[in-house]
Structures are given as C-alpha cells and as structure tokens.
Write an enzyme that holds these catalytic residues in place. Structure first.
Site, short mmCIF file in Angstrom:
data_model
loop_
_atom_site.label_atom_id
_atom_site.label_comp_id
_atom_site.label_asym_id
_atom_site.label_seq_id
_atom_site.Cartn_x
_atom_site.Cartn_y
_atom_site.Cartn_z
N GLU A 45 0.84 -1.21 0.25
CA GLU A 45 0.01 -0.03 0.17
C GLU A 45 0.87 1.23 0.05
OE1 GLU A 45 -3.08 -0.29 -0.63
OE2 GLU A 45 -3.60 -2.35 0.05
N CYS B 255 -12.62 -7.28 -14.56
CA CYS B 255 -13.57 -6.27 -14.64
C CYS B 255 -14.81 -6.98 -14.30
CB CYS B 255 -13.94 -5.67 -15.93
SG CYS B 255 -15.52 -4.55 -15.93
N CYS C 283 -12.53 -2.46 -16.07
CA CYS C 283 -11.93 -2.09 -17.31
C CYS C 283 -12.23 -0.64 -17.82
CB CYS C 283 -12.44 -2.96 -18.28
SG CYS C 283 -14.02 -2.70 -18.91
MG MG Z 1 -3.08 -5.47 -1.68
#
Ligand code: MG
Ligand code: ADP
Length: 208
Positions: free
Chosen positions: A89, A145, A177
C-alpha cells in the site's frame, strides 16, 4: 535480475484493487526467505482493513508486517541484517517515501513496493508516478472487470464519498476495465446522471 540485488534495486508492483499486488508481494517475500535473505515488511498504519499488523491479500494469504505511521519510520526500524524491504500500500505514504526508497536502494537493499497506480478517479496516486519512474523493474497487473470479465485497470468506488483515502473492500470498491469505469465525481460536476446503460464490447474475446 538477481544480480541487481547486491547493488540495491527498486521494484514496483502496481495495478487496481484486486489485481493481486499483495499476492505478488507475498510471493516475492517468500522466495527471498527461501533464499535465506532477511526480509522486513512494512505497511502504512492506516491500512487496518484485515489486520492491525499482517499484510493480507484478498485471497487470505498473510505475512507479518511492521505498521508505520510515516515513511521515515521505515529507516528508523531497519535492521542491519535486512536484505529485502517490502512495502505494501505504498501509495498511502507521503512524498518522503521517494527519498526513503531511493536511499535504501543506494545502500544496497532490494526494495519491493506494491501499490495502487491510480486513485478512485483514475488519477495517478500520490508518490506512485515518481516511484514507477525511478524503479529498476515495474510490474503492472490487471484485475478482472466485475461487469464484463475483461482485464481491469481501474478501481470503481461504489459510494459517493470523496476522500482520496477511503478504506474498503468488495462492498466499497470494484475492479473495472476502461469501458466500465465511471468517474462519478466528473459526472456530478457536469450535472449529468451516471451512465446506466451497458457498454457492449466492440468485438473479439474478452477472456484474460
Ligand atoms: Mg493489496
Ligand atoms: P490487491 O493487493 O491488488 O488488492 P490481492 O493480492 O489482495 O489484490 O488479491 C488478489 C485476489 O483477489 C485474486 O487472486 C482473487 O482471488 C481475488 N479477487 C476478488 N475479486 C477479484 C477481481 N475482480 N479480479 C481479480 N481478482 C479478484
């Protein structure tokens, strides 16, 4: 690639939510551990979605990590015997992360960063553009997606919240997408209703 490690290197794994960034980070961590290299794993303290300490993937793989309040804390927590520094992150860190990562690579560490390349409006996320430019190796991966099954490069926020940092899971975000991603803030700014109709693929197969 392994020849680089002795001189230090920066690797960045990026993509939307659910693309497997954390899985890929954990895979690289495990392989370094098999090679008997000491790995330290950091994550921003604000990411407490699954666990206060562990880095956890959406497929429930987990490794122990050291949560840090800011990027400079990574330098302070570093142990002499460490060879590999993994950061998950990384988009959540302040811009100092660029200096920290560069310094670590210059000191000979192999640095592996995983993070979102784009925010919920599909704009470059914080320090990511610079980290991607400075990296020795970049891996950009796709999710699937949720609308059509095509490779997804964007993260759709399902709520109307406008904070850039908003933690959440499948209830709050979906992988999309380019065709099925919708910037709801832009739609709102333009005074339009969000696009409801289904966008049909042009042609060909949509399998990954
Ligand atoms: Mg992650
Ligand atoms: P990231 O760190 O990029 O958010 P993770 O490594 O935590 O991703 O999780 C990846 C896993 O998420 C996949 O292996 C899969 O099991 C699961 N997953 C859930 N939704 C999707 C999706 N829409 N596309 C791809 N994988 C998904």
């Amino acid at each position: 690639m392994s020849h680089q490690y002795f001189h230090g290197s920066i690797e960045v794994v990026c993509g939307p939510m659910f693309s497997g960034k954390t899985e890929e980070l954990i895979r690289r961590i495990k392989r370094a551990q098999i090679a008997k290299q000491r790995v330290q794993i950091f994550k921003p303290a604000i990411d407490i979605r699954y666990d206060k300490e562990d880095v956890v993937s959406h497929s429930s793989q987990a490794v122990k990590s050291e949560p840090v309040e800011n990027s400079v804390e990574i330098l302070l927590k570093l142990k002499d015997s460490t060879r590999v520094v993994a950061i998950d992150e990384v988009q959540f860190f302040d811009d100092n992360i660029i200096m920290v990562v560069t310094k670590l690579a210059a000191r000979g560490y192999r640095v592996i960063c995983a993070g979102l390349d784009l925010d919920y409006r599909a704009q470059p996320f914080g320090p990511m553009p610079t980290l991607l430019a400075l990296a020795d190796e970049v891996m950009k991966i796709h999710a699937i997606c949720t609308v059509c099954g095509a490779p997804a490069t964007r993260t759709q926020r399902l709520s109307a919240h406008k904070e850039r940092f908003l933690l959440g899971e499948t209830d709050a975000y979906e992988a999309r997408c380019r065709g099925h991603f919708q910037d709801n803030d832009e739609t709102e700014e333009q005074g339009q209703l969000p696009l409801q109709e289904e966008i049909k693929p042009l042609s060909g197969s949509l399998t990954n």
